[in-house]
Design an enzyme around this catalytic site. Sequence first.
Site, short mmCIF file in Angstrom:
data_model
loop_
_atom_site.label_atom_id
_atom_site.label_comp_id
_atom_site.label_asym_id
_atom_site.label_seq_id
_atom_site.Cartn_x
_atom_site.Cartn_y
_atom_site.Cartn_z
N TYR A 197 0.81 -1.21 0.00
CA TYR A 197 0.00 0.00 0.00
C TYR A 197 0.85 1.26 0.00
O TYR A 197 2.07 1.21 0.02
CB TYR A 197 -0.94 -0.01 1.21
N GLU B 151 4.71 0.78 0.73
CA GLU B 151 5.02 -0.01 1.92
C GLU B 151 4.49 -1.42 1.78
O GLU B 151 3.38 -1.63 1.27
CB GLU B 151 4.44 0.65 3.18
N SER C 168 3.66 -4.66 4.15
CA SER C 168 3.55 -5.23 5.49
C SER C 168 3.38 -6.72 5.34
O SER C 168 2.38 -7.19 4.79
CB SER C 168 2.33 -4.65 6.23
N ASP D 154 1.98 4.50 1.91
CA ASP D 154 2.04 5.07 3.25
C ASP D 154 2.84 6.36 3.17
O ASP D 154 4.02 6.33 2.82
CB ASP D 154 2.69 4.08 4.22
N HIS E 156 5.14 -2.32 18.66
CA HIS E 156 5.46 -1.73 17.37
C HIS E 156 6.86 -1.14 17.48
O HIS E 156 7.07 -0.13 18.14
CB HIS E 156 4.41 -0.65 17.07
#
Lengths: 67, 564
Positions: B142, B149, B151, B144, B291
Amino acid sequence: MAAQPQKQPQRPGGEEETGTESAAQLKANPQATERAEELDSILDEIDTVLEANAEEFVKGFVQKGGQ
Amino acid sequence: MSVRRLIGLETEYGIHAPANPRASHVALSIELINAYAAQVTEAGGAVAGTEWDYQSESPLVDARGWVLPRSAAHPSQLTDTPEALVDALGNVSGGDPTPADSAEREFTPPGSAHWRGDFFELQEGQPQLLMNLVLGNGARFYVDHAHPEYSAPETIGAKRAVLYDVAGDVVARTAASRLSAEPGSPEILLYKNNTDNKSVSYGAHENYLVPRRIPFDNLINGLIPFFVTRQITSGAGRVGIGQQAQTPGYQISQRADFFEEQVGLETTVRRPIINTRDEPHAHYDSWRRLHVIIGDANMSEYSAWIRVGTTALVLDLIEHGKAPDIRLIDPVQALKVISHDPSLTVKVPTNRGPMSAVEIQREYLIAALEHARSASTPGLPDTAPDTETAEVLEAWEELLTDLAEEPSRAADRVDWLAKLQLLESYRRRDGLDWDSATLGMIDLQYHDLRPEKGLYYKLARAGRMRRLFTDEQINWAAQHPPEETRAWLRGTLITEHSQAIAGASWDQILLRPDPAAAPVRLQLSNPFTGARTETEPVLRTAADTPAMVQGLQQLLEQNPAGHQ
């Protein structure tokens, strides 16, 4: 690019002066020296893929904000 | 005691079109994502080109239990609604105004009818332009901020997590090559690095599932000394000191100079060593998703494995109250001081006196060895509860020994040392100073994703880097989901039942039993449900789509919370 005189790498931010530069370490260790010399031998090959106009290329690589 | 925990990695790529410096990076990134969708669908595959389901994204929820007021948030933090996303995309921060900035001002936000990519033309019958893709391997690809990016899907264990991160390079590379094939499109170059060396940094984040019962303060205290020193085993190396590389030199980490706080919520400004973003993407009362934003993106698979594997072990130590009692006097300063000392001799002040990064890492290693021993077979030396944990412990010990005795010995595993060796060779041969543009070029091109151009790949092909995976394994992981988590169900549904998918996020999948029906929401708040062994029988035995949706619903209701 004009060849510049070899200088010792700077150590900004380091709190101590040490003589253990990685190049010096390489010389101290026969195996590591051998590996480094092997690396020298593939520099010619790397020269052929390195982007031609380094100065302009590096200057042009500008990114926008990220995480 | 194990590295076998739920882990997912994220990579933001640097993006560059040298022939078209005026190109908007947001537009380029959007085009790249859509090029990947085109590539996959043209080859007969499927992606979920749905809008990302924002319902469970809440970037403003803070792990310390308070919610940041919207008005106080930096615009680039607001990514939880489509409107805010567009706002964030239109207000990307950082860096001096550039041609790309000027192009951005004329930019029509994606999603509006007027938006058109600069180069990528939709063909008849292709889906509309998308900001987000969910892939058949369970990953998300996607836009970002102003970067593409990837993930990676949720995996169990460090090695699997790294495999699926490296698979993202295949995805990104495939997308760039598809986009470059469009008529009139300039070549799009992608870099797996973390800075443009002109004040901007972008991240490679790690996510670890951690039981919520562990007090967050324990995580902070146990992780800070580890994170500050972890760069010596997994830094990616950088030519230039300071955010704008204003001082010539070489440093261990790409990211160190961009961190300003110990603990905080932000990821794009005032970056903290410990990020408190708290979106578990799992049952909230049971889990926290730690995170981690401080790491460098690794080209070396081995470096990435050590980075993730040792972090998983340290989390285990913290969960069992076994983390070493080390406190850095000034963690933010120590992060930079260590990064700026490739000789690895500098000592930083701690509650136990001055310690080097290797010494601090060794304290964590010793604690992990002892804990592994006591957790598996007390009384016997060198035991560990599972194979990968044993491998990580051994690799960590070997690496720290090399770093202590002769750092250059680790140049076959560690990015910053491999890159340094290359740079030193050029310095020797050509007499280059650290401010030479050639060295800057080598630094950047080490991370170039093109196999024929990227210098990491050159070194790897010359047999100078230890690999963990074959190219076949990596290509396979770019196409297939990991079997051991809910990512298997997500990816498999996308590949085999894309017509039924109305939406997908980490912890939810929206499925339509038939095209006219309202979507049914599958809750996957237990990240371990949806694994292949559990879910495949339902997919393979259901007579039709409605039966499959019903079967999955029943299955997932059996253990909705994912309690430990």
